[in-house]
Scaffold this active site. Structure first.
Site, PDB file in Angstrom:
ATOM      1  N   ASN A  89       0.827  -1.209   0.000  1.00 48.26           N
ATOM      2  CA  ASN A  89       0.000   0.000   0.000  1.00 48.26           C
ATOM      3  C   ASN A  89       0.864   1.263   0.000  1.00 48.26           C
ATOM      4  OD1 ASN A  89       0.461  -1.536   2.352  1.00 48.26           O
ATOM      5  ND2 ASN A  89      -0.778  -0.155   3.588  1.00 48.26           N
ATOM      6  N   THR A  90       0.368   2.308  -0.663  1.00 43.65           N
ATOM      7  CA  THR A  90       1.054   3.609  -0.691  1.00 43.65           C
ATOM      8  C   THR A  90       0.019   4.697  -0.381  1.00 43.65           C
ATOM      9  OG1 THR A  90       0.677   3.630  -3.089  1.00 43.65           O
ATOM     10  CG2 THR A  90       2.876   2.982  -2.337  1.00 43.65           C
ATOM     11  N   LEU A 162      -5.678  -2.212 -13.334  1.00 39.34           N
ATOM     12  CA  LEU A 162      -6.978  -2.871 -13.123  1.00 39.34           C
ATOM     13  C   LEU A 162      -7.920  -1.959 -12.348  1.00 39.34           C
ATOM     14  CD1 LEU A 162      -7.451  -3.836  -9.928  1.00 39.34           C
ATOM     15  CD2 LEU A 162      -5.772  -5.524 -10.532  1.00 39.34           C
ATOM     16  N   GLU A 164     -11.260  -2.095  -9.731  1.00 40.94           N
ATOM     17  CA  GLU A 164     -11.938  -3.052  -8.867  1.00 40.94           C
ATOM     18  C   GLU A 164     -13.326  -3.354  -9.431  1.00 40.94           C
ATOM     19  OE1 GLU A 164     -11.625  -2.066  -4.682  1.00 40.94           O
ATOM     20  OE2 GLU A 164      -9.550  -1.462  -5.009  1.00 40.94           O
ATOM     21  N   ASN A 223      -4.608   7.932 -14.030  1.00 42.10           N
ATOM     22  CA  ASN A 223      -5.662   8.100 -13.021  1.00 42.10           C
ATOM     23  C   ASN A 223      -6.139   9.548 -12.966  1.00 42.10           C
ATOM     24  OD1 ASN A 223      -6.013   5.495 -12.301  1.00 42.10           O
ATOM     25  ND2 ASN A 223      -4.918   5.599 -10.361  1.00 42.10           N
ATOM     26  N   ALA A 267     -22.067  10.888 -14.947  1.00 39.13           N
ATOM     27  CA  ALA A 267     -22.151  11.776 -13.780  1.00 39.13           C
ATOM     28  C   ALA A 267     -22.501  10.927 -12.559  1.00 39.13           C
ATOM     29  CB  ALA A 267     -23.219  12.829 -14.019  1.00 39.13           C
ATOM     30  N   VAL A 269     -22.483  10.857  -7.826  1.00 40.63           N
ATOM     31  CA  VAL A 269     -22.379  11.567  -6.560  1.00 40.63           C
ATOM     32  C   VAL A 269     -20.909  11.864  -6.226  1.00 40.63           C
ATOM     33  CG1 VAL A 269     -22.454   9.369  -5.328  1.00 40.63           C
ATOM     34  CG2 VAL A 269     -23.100  11.435  -4.128  1.00 40.63           C
ATOM     35  N   GLY A 272     -15.066   7.657  -5.890  1.00 37.02           N
ATOM     36  CA  GLY A 272     -14.423   7.179  -4.670  1.00 37.02           C
ATOM     37  C   GLY A 272     -13.342   6.192  -5.063  1.00 37.02           C
ATOM     38  N   CYS A 275      -7.761   4.936  -5.174  1.00 37.54           N
ATOM     39  CA  CYS A 275      -6.710   5.435  -6.079  1.00 37.54           C
ATOM     40  C   CYS A 275      -6.859   6.881  -6.533  1.00 37.54           C
ATOM     41  CB  CYS A 275      -6.645   4.536  -7.303  1.00 37.54           C
ATOM     42  SG  CYS A 275      -6.040   2.891  -6.898  1.00 37.54           S
TER      43      CYS A 275
HETATM   44  P1  NAD Z   1      -3.836  -3.111   0.014  1.00 38.18           P
HETATM   45  O1  NAD Z   1      -3.757  -2.257   1.217  1.00 38.18           O
HETATM   46  O2  NAD Z   1      -5.099  -3.852  -0.306  1.00 38.18           O
HETATM   47  O3  NAD Z   1      -2.683  -4.233   0.082  1.00 38.18           O
HETATM   48  C1  NAD Z   1      -1.356  -3.968   0.426  1.00 38.18           C
HETATM   49  C2  NAD Z   1      -0.847  -5.117   1.284  1.00 38.18           C
HETATM   50  O4  NAD Z   1       0.559  -4.963   1.484  1.00 38.18           O
HETATM   51  C3  NAD Z   1      -1.464  -5.173   2.691  1.00 38.18           C
HETATM   52  O5  NAD Z   1      -2.118  -6.408   2.876  1.00 38.18           O
HETATM   53  C4  NAD Z   1      -0.254  -5.017   3.640  1.00 38.18           C
HETATM   54  O6  NAD Z   1      -0.347  -5.807   4.811  1.00 38.18           O
HETATM   55  C5  NAD Z   1       0.880  -5.504   2.757  1.00 38.18           C
HETATM   56  N1  NAD Z   1       2.205  -5.031   3.161  1.00 38.18           N
HETATM   57  C6  NAD Z   1       2.607  -3.774   3.459  1.00 38.18           C
HETATM   58  N2  NAD Z   1       3.915  -3.751   3.747  1.00 38.18           N
HETATM   59  C7  NAD Z   1       4.372  -5.034   3.633  1.00 38.18           C
HETATM   60  C8  NAD Z   1       5.640  -5.653   3.799  1.00 38.18           C
HETATM   61  N3  NAD Z   1       6.729  -4.939   4.109  1.00 38.18           N
HETATM   62  N4  NAD Z   1       5.728  -6.996   3.628  1.00 38.18           N
HETATM   63  C9  NAD Z   1       4.635  -7.733   3.296  1.00 38.18           C
HETATM   64  N5  NAD Z   1       3.410  -7.193   3.110  1.00 38.18           N
HETATM   65  C10 NAD Z   1       3.281  -5.857   3.278  1.00 38.18           C
HETATM   66  O7  NAD Z   1      -3.415  -2.192  -1.212  1.00 38.18           O
HETATM   67  P2  NAD Z   1      -3.833  -2.365  -2.758  1.00 38.18           P
HETATM   68  O8  NAD Z   1      -5.180  -1.779  -2.998  1.00 38.18           O
HETATM   69  O9  NAD Z   1      -3.543  -3.754  -3.201  1.00 38.18           O
HETATM   70  O10 NAD Z   1      -2.800  -1.370  -3.441  1.00 38.18           O
HETATM   71  C11 NAD Z   1      -1.429  -1.700  -3.559  1.00 38.18           C
HETATM   72  C12 NAD Z   1      -0.766  -0.700  -4.481  1.00 38.18           C
HETATM   73  O11 NAD Z   1      -1.343  -0.802  -5.792  1.00 38.18           O
HETATM   74  C13 NAD Z   1      -0.964   0.766  -4.066  1.00 38.18           C
HETATM   75  O12 NAD Z   1       0.198   1.483  -4.378  1.00 38.18           O
HETATM   76  C14 NAD Z   1      -2.111   1.232  -4.937  1.00 38.18           C
HETATM   77  O13 NAD Z   1      -2.060   2.616  -5.187  1.00 38.18           O
HETATM   78  C15 NAD Z   1      -1.856   0.475  -6.215  1.00 38.18           C
HETATM   79  N6  NAD Z   1      -3.054   0.231  -7.038  1.00 38.18           N
HETATM   80  C16 NAD Z   1      -4.244  -0.114  -6.465  1.00 38.18           C
HETATM   81  C17 NAD Z   1      -5.349  -0.397  -7.264  1.00 38.18           C
HETATM   82  C18 NAD Z   1      -6.663  -0.794  -6.655  1.00 38.18           C
HETATM   83  O14 NAD Z   1      -7.631  -0.882  -7.396  1.00 38.18           O
HETATM   84  N7  NAD Z   1      -6.760  -1.064  -5.370  1.00 38.18           N
HETATM   85  C19 NAD Z   1      -5.226  -0.343  -8.649  1.00 38.18           C
HETATM   86  C20 NAD Z   1      -4.000   0.005  -9.205  1.00 38.18           C
HETATM   87  C21 NAD Z   1      -2.920   0.276  -8.401  1.00 38.18           C
HETATM   88  C1  UDX Z   2      -9.281   3.209 -10.940  1.00 37.19           C
HETATM   89  C2  UDX Z   2      -8.799   3.145 -12.403  1.00 37.19           C
HETATM   90  O1  UDX Z   2      -9.942   3.012 -13.266  1.00 37.19           O
HETATM   91  C3  UDX Z   2      -7.863   1.962 -12.588  1.00 37.19           C
HETATM   92  O2  UDX Z   2      -7.343   1.968 -13.927  1.00 37.19           O
HETATM   93  C4  UDX Z   2      -6.722   2.096 -11.597  1.00 37.19           C
HETATM   94  O3  UDX Z   2      -5.834   1.000 -11.730  1.00 37.19           O
HETATM   95  C5  UDX Z   2      -7.237   2.186 -10.167  1.00 37.19           C
HETATM   96  O4  UDX Z   2      -8.165   3.289 -10.066  1.00 37.19           O
HETATM   97  P1  UDX Z   2     -11.090   1.915  -9.493  1.00 37.19           P
HETATM   98  O5  UDX Z   2     -10.905   3.043  -8.543  1.00 37.19           O
HETATM   99  O6  UDX Z   2     -10.993   0.527  -8.998  1.00 37.19           O
HETATM  100  O7  UDX Z   2     -10.027   2.035 -10.683  1.00 37.19           O
HETATM  101  O8  UDX Z   2     -12.530   2.038 -10.190  1.00 37.19           O
HETATM  102  P2  UDX Z   2     -13.119   2.992 -11.349  1.00 37.19           P
HETATM  103  O9  UDX Z   2     -13.983   2.169 -12.206  1.00 37.19           O
HETATM  104  O10 UDX Z   2     -12.084   3.787 -12.017  1.00 37.19           O
HETATM  105  O11 UDX Z   2     -14.081   3.961 -10.517  1.00 37.19           O
HETATM  106  C6  UDX Z   2     -13.584   4.938  -9.625  1.00 37.19           C
HETATM  107  C7  UDX Z   2     -14.723   5.792  -9.130  1.00 37.19           C
HETATM  108  O12 UDX Z   2     -15.226   6.638 -10.162  1.00 37.19           O
HETATM  109  C8  UDX Z   2     -15.924   4.984  -8.618  1.00 37.19           C
HETATM  110  O13 UDX Z   2     -16.449   5.597  -7.466  1.00 37.19           O
HETATM  111  C9  UDX Z   2     -16.896   5.068  -9.775  1.00 37.19           C
HETATM  112  O14 UDX Z   2     -18.221   4.885  -9.385  1.00 37.19           O
HETATM  113  C10 UDX Z   2     -16.635   6.484 -10.273  1.00 37.19           C
HETATM  114  N1  UDX Z   2     -17.007   6.701 -11.681  1.00 37.19           N
HETATM  115  C11 UDX Z   2     -16.421   5.979 -12.666  1.00 37.19           C
HETATM  116  C12 UDX Z   2     -17.939   7.686 -11.995  1.00 37.19           C
HETATM  117  O15 UDX Z   2     -18.482   8.358 -11.111  1.00 37.19           O
HETATM  118  N2  UDX Z   2     -18.262   7.906 -13.304  1.00 37.19           N
HETATM  119  C13 UDX Z   2     -17.667   7.209 -14.324  1.00 37.19           C
HETATM  120  O16 UDX Z   2     -17.993   7.477 -15.495  1.00 37.19           O
HETATM  121  C14 UDX Z   2     -16.729   6.209 -13.983  1.00 37.19           C
END
Ligand code: NAD
Ligand code: UDX
Length: 471
Positions: A89-90, A162, A164, A223, A267, A269, A272, A275
């Site tokens: 996580n960051t 990706l 979610e 993003n 459009a 609310v 969220g 990221c």
């Molecule tokens: P997350 O919080 O779900 O998972 C991170 C995991 O890393 C946690 O389970 C934590 O316990 C573990 N961790 C932290 N320090 C550690 C260490 N030293 N050794 C072992 N484990 C450790 O976070 P996430 O949503 O998977 O995001 C990870 C990264 O990917 C972030 O930088 C985020 O910005 C990026 N990212 C997230 C998404 C998303 O949709 N969530 C998409 C694209 C990129």
């Molecule tokens: C986003 C980026 O899409 C993805 O490429 C990156 O790796 C992580 O951040 P995520 O946050 O998982 O992905 O979902 P996303 O589908 O992008 O939606 C983000 C937010 O925007 C949600 O709250 C969604 O409901 C909202 N949204 C999305 C809108 O309000 N309108 C839109 O047209 C699209």
């Protein structure tokens, strides 16, 4: 040398699905996903995975114990691997320099130091986490300063795109895979080795290779550009409400221009998720550090507009309910930040419900995938018992949409789950059991307002002029 053994540090929303898909598509590679969090690893090893993502269970259950493993033995997995993803996580920093804006790189640094300390052979280290531009340089410095002599580390940046709710689909069929590396012979060889992992299933022309810094910046840029589109359409939604234009029609008309495109113009609310806000604030901080205040202000406006959109929606709800929601029952449909996920990070519902509590409303929440305890945690200040008690006094968590809406004065649709559509939920039944007048606020533009008005609801939809009460 082809990659045969992968370790992924961080079993979260990114590390878990991404590396499970690698294991699913590359039977010749052993993939070990590690985390410090024992409960999370136990869940990955159970029938009840720690995250909900359509299609994830099938992939994990098929490969787990074959070439896919989950463990807290971080050191062992690092030692075995020839390629290590750092997918920790960051989050936005909460205190100190850059608090509220800069990314907290403590977890990336912790993982990097661990690699340097325990590695007994050369490795490719891959930055999977989203990080500020030039973080790879800091990782390199840490690795070189702490490693055993004779061991060599190559660093690649491989940001994850990706979303979610569609993670598995996105991973199986990505628009592109981005791999940045130093443009030295060793850097290019590492880039090629990582590319070969992906080309097990991704067409080679979708694998983009760049220098390290372009790759790091492209993730923040992508993003920021996506979130900017949402803030742009949300800004237009306010104009629509004031003029009689319809934001869906405006989005459609603009999106038909192939230069603009139709996606990400819905459009809402407010956006969220973990990221968008974090990464834009990260970009704002980077711009400030680089003495580019106009650039920083430009991107910051995307976040300001998002906050405005949430507040504007709350203000409209209160004014429609005759300027007071004290003791009124508000049913909130959906708590996750979008449909098809149980993730609540930065969900609009949190801001909305906190505002409803401030106004002394009684709030009934229903979400099909979010854990009840998570909702209470999100609504309470961490560690402050008083806010937790206050939340429990005002908020009830319900087992169905019907239960949440029973005896409600207003229904507020916050997450666009399919089960809230008027083709799935029996809105006549909802209406019959509500206080009258029965107000319905669509924060996701998924309902047929005309049909619901026929039932008797007073309907408001973001970006349609009835929200201003003039239709
Ligand atoms: P997350 O919080 O779900 O998972 C991170 C995991 O890393 C946690 O389970 C934590 O316990 C573990 N961790 C932290 N320090 C550690 C260490 N030293 N050794 C072992 N484990 C450790 O976070 P996430 O949503 O998977 O995001 C990870 C990264 O990917 C972030 O930088 C985020 O910005 C990026 N990212 C997230 C998404 C998303 O949709 N969530 C998409 C694209 C990129
Ligand atoms: C986003 C980026 O899409 C993805 O490429 C990156 O790796 C992580 O951040 P995520 O946050 O998982 O992905 O979902 P996303 O589908 O992008 O939606 C983000 C937010 O925007 C949600 O709250 C969604 O409901 C909202 N949204 C999305 C809108 O309000 N309108 C839109 O047209 C699209």
């Amino acid at each position: 040398m082809p990659v045969r053994n992968i370790c992924c540090i961080g079993a979260g929303y990114v590390g878990g699905p991404t590396c499970s898909v690698i294991a699913y598509k590359c039977h010749d590679i052993k993939v070990t996903i590690v985390d410090l969090n024992q409960a999370r690893i136990d869940a990955w090893n159970s029938d009840n995975l720690p995250i909900y993502e359509p299609g994830l269970d099938e992939i994990v259950f098929e490969r787990r114990g074959k070439n896919l493993f989950f463990t807290t033995d971080v050191d062992g997995a690092i030692q075995e691997a020839d390629l290590i993803f750092v997918s920790v996580n960051t989050p936005t920093k909460k205190s100190g320099m850059g608090a509220g804006m800069a990314a907290d790189l403590a977890y990336v640094e912790g993982a990097t130091r661990r690699i340097a300390e325990v590695a007994k052979s050369s490795k490719i280290v891959v930055e999977k986490s989203t990080v500020p531009c030039r973080t790879a340089q800091s990782m390199r410095t840490i690795l070189e300063a702490n490693s055993t002599p004779g061991i060599h580390f190559d660093i690649c940046s491989n940001p994850e795109f990706l979303a979610e709710g569609t993670a598995i689909k996105d991973l199986l069929n990505p628009d592109r895979v981005l791999i940045g590396a130093l443009q030295t012979p060793e850097g290019i060889a590492a880039q090629k080795a990582l590319a070969e992992v992906y080309t097990h299933w991704v067409p080679a022309d979708r694998v983009i290779t760049t220098n390290l810094w372009s790759s790091e910046l492209s993730k923040l840029a992508a993003n920021a550009l996506l979130a900017q589109r949402i803030s742009s359409i949300n800004a237009l939604s306010a104009i629509c409400e004031a003029t009689g234009a319809d934001v869906d029609e405006v989005a459609y008309a603009c999106g038909r221009d192939s230069r603009i495109g139709s996606k990400f113009l819905k459009a809402s609310v407010g956006f969220g998720g973990s990221c968008f806000q974090k990464d834009i604030l990260n970009l704002v901080y980077l711009s400030e550090q680089l003495h580019l205040p106009e650039v920083a202000a430009y991107w910051k406006q995307v976040v300001i507009m998002n906050e405005y959109q949430k507040k504007r929606f709350v203000r409209h709800i209160i004014s429609t309910l005759f300027n007071t929601i004290t003791n009124k029952k508000i049913a909130v449909l959906g708590f996750a930040f979008k449909k098809d996920t149980g993730d609540t990070r930065e969900a609009a519902a949190i801001t909305l419900i906190k505002d409803f509590i401030q106004e002394h409303a009684r709030v009934a929440v229903y979400d099909p995938k979010v854990d009840h305890e998570q909702i209470f945690r999100d609504l309470s200040e961490p560690g402050v018992i008083d806010t937790r008690k206050e939340v429990e006094k005002h908020v009830t968590i319900c087992a169905s949409a019907y239960e949440a809406c029973h005896d409600a004065d207003a229904v507020v649709l916050v997450t666009e789950w399919d089960e809230f559509r008027d083709t799935a939920l029996d809105y006549q039944k909802v209406y019959d059991n509500m206080h009258k007048p029965a107000f319905l606020f669509d924060g996701r533009l998924i309902l047929d307002a005309a049909k619901l008005r026929q039932i008797g609801f007073k309907v408001s939809v973001i970006g349609k002029n009835e929200l201003a009460g003039t239709a």
